[in-house]
Design an enzyme around this catalytic site. Sequence first.
Site, PDB file in Angstrom:
ATOM      1  NE  ARG A  79      43.000  14.574  51.513  1.00 31.02           N
ATOM      2  CZ  ARG A  79      44.021  14.514  50.676  1.00 31.02           C
ATOM      3  NH1 ARG A  79      44.588  15.625  50.236  1.00 31.02           N
ATOM      4  NH2 ARG A  79      44.504  13.359  50.287  1.00 31.02           N
ATOM      5  CE  LYS A 133      39.902  47.811  41.123  1.00 35.15           C
ATOM      6  NZ  LYS A 133      41.057  47.323  40.358  1.00 35.15           N
ATOM      7  CD  GLU A 157      41.721  49.739  37.392  1.00 34.98           C
ATOM      8  OE1 GLU A 157      41.984  48.719  38.055  1.00 34.98           O
ATOM      9  OE2 GLU A 157      40.558  50.065  37.069  1.00 34.98           O
ATOM     10  CG  ASP A 189      42.211  47.415  33.987  1.00 30.82           C
ATOM     11  OD1 ASP A 189      42.624  46.277  34.276  1.00 30.82           O
ATOM     12  OD2 ASP A 189      40.995  47.685  33.847  1.00 30.82           O
TER      13      ASP A 189
END
Length: 288
Positions: free
Chosen positions: A104, A171, A201, A222
């Site tokens: 698995r 950002k 950004e 963005d």
Amino acid sequence: MLKLPAIPKLIIERTVMATLLEDYGRSGDIASSYTLPAGQTAEACIVAREDGILCGLDYAEAAFRLSGGNVRWEKKSTDGDRVRKGDIIATVRGDAIEMLSSERVALNYLGHLSGISSYTDRFVENIRHTGAKMCCTRKTTPGLRLAEKYAVKCGGGANHRFGLDDAVLIKDNHIAVCGSLKDAVLSVRAQIGHLVSLEVEVDTLSQMREALDLGVGVILLDNFTIEELRQAVAVNEGAAKLEASGGVMIDNVKDIAETGVDYISSSKITMSAPAFDFGLDVRIIGAK
């Protein structure tokens, strides 16, 4: 031919061992131990049950090997190969209990990583006629970032940052806390080394123009609309590398690429990829 990065064996083994220990729990595979006699030998084929791009062979091999059953592994394909439904991608031979105990984990890695590489390939195929590159993001499964970014490469995509220390990406929240885009850029430039790259950004064309005036070399657009992306490319005139991000889907990535941006980044290729289906067909041989 696709040049793939090599993941160090030590990193693969450490990751896979943790996964095996998670699955083994407190006493191992009691189902296999209680139904199969000790010393039973088996052989098996790992078969693709759909079409796609293969990834994760070294992780699967490590799962069988680290189980401790002297399992002999022979791969029939290579990561990055395009496989078809019914293809045998590898064979396994060794102790039956250990083989079934690690089955698995091996198939989980193959299914997860091949799912990412196959999904990435679909995005890449839609933009192949353009100059844009399809990139992943830092939105990855905890503990599996290196493996998932490797899978993106297998699917023909490109990697963005591997971590927070790779490069600077300023950002919106950095700008909000710092006070302005200009202050954030100047602060970073005063402190980073000369080999560290900087990307900013932006949310609007006005912010983009400000970043260009500051000489920023890579700008992330963005959640721009298609028309806004076209305008950004026109305003840029090749001055900076442009990256489109936000709302990127399989059905709009072609339109985004055709605006002329250099990069398209999306968390979809790592976070929303469906698992690839593999099967392990086992045949009992006899006692060792």
